[in-house]
Design a protein around this motif. Structure first.
Motif, PDB file in Angstrom:
ATOM      1  N   MET A   3       0.839  -1.204   0.000  1.00 27.86           N
ATOM      2  CA  MET A   3       0.000   0.000   0.000  1.00 27.86           C
ATOM      3  C   MET A   3       0.871   1.249   0.000  1.00 27.86           C
ATOM      4  N   THR A   4       0.572   2.178  -0.888  1.00 25.30           N
ATOM      5  CA  THR A   4       1.288   3.447  -0.937  1.00 25.30           C
ATOM      6  C   THR A   4       0.616   4.466  -0.018  1.00 25.30           C
ATOM      7  N   LYS A  37      -0.636   7.225  -1.013  1.00 21.10           N
ATOM      8  CA  LYS A  37      -1.836   7.689  -1.703  1.00 21.10           C
ATOM      9  C   LYS A  37      -2.977   6.693  -1.527  1.00 21.10           C
ATOM     10  N   ASP A  38      -2.677   5.398  -1.605  1.00 20.39           N
ATOM     11  CA  ASP A  38      -3.707   4.382  -1.365  1.00 20.39           C
ATOM     12  C   ASP A  38      -4.257   4.502   0.050  1.00 20.39           C
ATOM     13  N   LEU A  60      -6.554   7.445   0.252  1.00 22.65           N
ATOM     14  CA  LEU A  60      -7.838   7.070  -0.346  1.00 22.65           C
ATOM     15  C   LEU A  60      -8.641   6.207   0.616  1.00 22.65           C
ATOM     16  N   ALA A  61      -7.967   5.259   1.259  1.00 19.89           N
ATOM     17  CA  ALA A  61      -8.649   4.384   2.211  1.00 19.89           C
ATOM     18  C   ALA A  61      -9.243   5.189   3.361  1.00 19.89           C
ATOM     19  N   LYS A  89       0.257   5.987   5.265  1.00 16.90           N
ATOM     20  CA  LYS A  89       0.413   4.529   5.286  1.00 16.90           C
ATOM     21  C   LYS A  89       0.689   4.028   6.703  1.00 16.90           C
ATOM     22  N   TRP A 101      -2.492   4.308   8.712  1.00 15.64           N
ATOM     23  CA  TRP A 101      -3.482   3.279   8.362  1.00 15.64           C
ATOM     24  C   TRP A 101      -3.127   1.925   8.990  1.00 15.64           C
ATOM     25  N   LEU A 122     -10.251  -2.354  -1.068  1.00 12.64           N
ATOM     26  CA  LEU A 122      -9.737  -1.151  -1.720  1.00 12.64           C
ATOM     27  C   LEU A 122      -9.526  -1.357  -3.212  1.00 12.64           C
ATOM     28  N   ARG A 123      -9.068  -2.529  -3.594  1.00 14.21           N
ATOM     29  CA  ARG A 123      -8.855  -2.787  -5.024  1.00 14.21           C
ATOM     30  C   ARG A 123     -10.169  -2.695  -5.789  1.00 14.21           C
ATOM     31  N   LYS A 178     -11.247   0.943  -6.095  1.00 15.25           N
ATOM     32  CA  LYS A 178     -10.504   1.659  -7.126  1.00 15.25           C
ATOM     33  C   LYS A 178     -10.973   1.262  -8.525  1.00 15.25           C
ATOM     34  N   THR A 187      -4.981  13.919  -4.198  1.00 14.54           N
ATOM     35  CA  THR A 187      -4.589  14.185  -2.813  1.00 14.54           C
ATOM     36  C   THR A 187      -3.959  15.571  -2.693  1.00 14.54           C
TER      37      THR A 187
END
Length: 256
Positions: free
Chosen positions: A1-2, A4-5, A8-9, A32, A35, A68-69, A72, A84
């Motif tokens: 996970m980045t 940015k991910d 988003l999460a 990250k 999270w 999350l996938r 997206k 972001t």
């Protein structure tokens, strides 16, 4: 996970708004890390037991293969992208407001850049129950501003908002519609056709800070209005009652 991910999460869990997100990122040293931090750490920094438990449940649900996938993939299918705070497409002016959105959902053509549209922009706002005079003034101002290269920003509501968007599109101008709900649904439903025209225009975008599936609620609109005013160079009030969202947006603009 980045990072940015992770951002988003976090955006999919609405109780963590801009202020809480900023607190988490500063405390843990990145989205990250925040999270992935254990639940005990959330309790340590002041999250209530109920909020922390709800967040843990939500976080676990996004950790599944369809989480999350899948989210997206749905975004991509609807021409929705995440912008972001650190992305170049995030409007500079919006960064200066109090509690700016940490992530914006943007729906429209990939070639249409939000920051570029917002650079020279005016918000045109007003009542849903417009007069004939108000409609005429909104059309004239919005169309002439758009012809002059100014992006028209509004909230896609019935009345003045819709008139302003239509006037901009009618002269080949640019427009940004800021919604108070997830971009996978259009509110009000009567403006679905207008939203579609904006999405397929090369000079139009829909914007929201709310995740997919999130409904329009009355208390969302004051929050939405801070983006309408914050993204723009100025706010043009056509007409509105003394107690209205229109004047709340004007007050927000004055504050900003």
């Amino acid at each position: 996970m980045t990072d940015k991910d992770a951002t988003l999460a976090f955006s999919t869990f609405v109780p963590i708004g801009p202020a809480r997100f900023s607190l988490l990122v500063n405390y843990f040293g990145g989205a990250k890390k925040a999270w992935e931090a254990p639940l005990e750490q959330y309790l340590k920094i002041g999250f209530g037991a109920k909020l922390a438990a709800n967040f843990e449940k939500h976080r676990n649900s996004l950790g599944t293969s369809t989480g999350l996938r899948g989210y997206k993939e749905k975004m991509a299918s609807l021409q929705i992208r995440a912008v972001t705070f650190s992305d170049e497409e995030y409007p500079e002016r919006l960064k200066q407001i109090q509690d700016p959105p940490f992530l914006l959902y943007v729906r429209g053509q990939k070639s249409t850049n939000l920051a570029n549209l917002a650079e020279i922009s005016i918000s045109v706002i007003g009542t849903r129950k417009m007069t004939a005079y108000g409609k005429d003034v909104a059309e004239r101002f919005a169309s002439r501003l758009a012809q002059g290269g100014v992006t028209i920003v509004s909230g896609l509501a019935l009345g003045i908002d819709g008139v302003a968007h239509v006037a901009a599109l009618s002269v080949g101008g640019a427009t940004i519609a800021v919604l108070g709900n997830g971009l996978d649904q259009i509110y009000p439903p009567a403006n679905r056709g207008l939203a579609r025209d904006i999405i397929y225009s090369t000079k139009g975008l829909l914007v929201s800070e709310y995740p997919l599936g999130y409904p329009a609620m009355p208390h969302h609109f004051p929050q939405r209005n801070r983006i309408v005013s914050g993204i723009s160079s100025g706010v043009l009030v056509i007409e509105g009652t003394k107690r209205s969202g229109t004047l709340l947006t004007a007050a927000s603009a004055a504050k900003q």
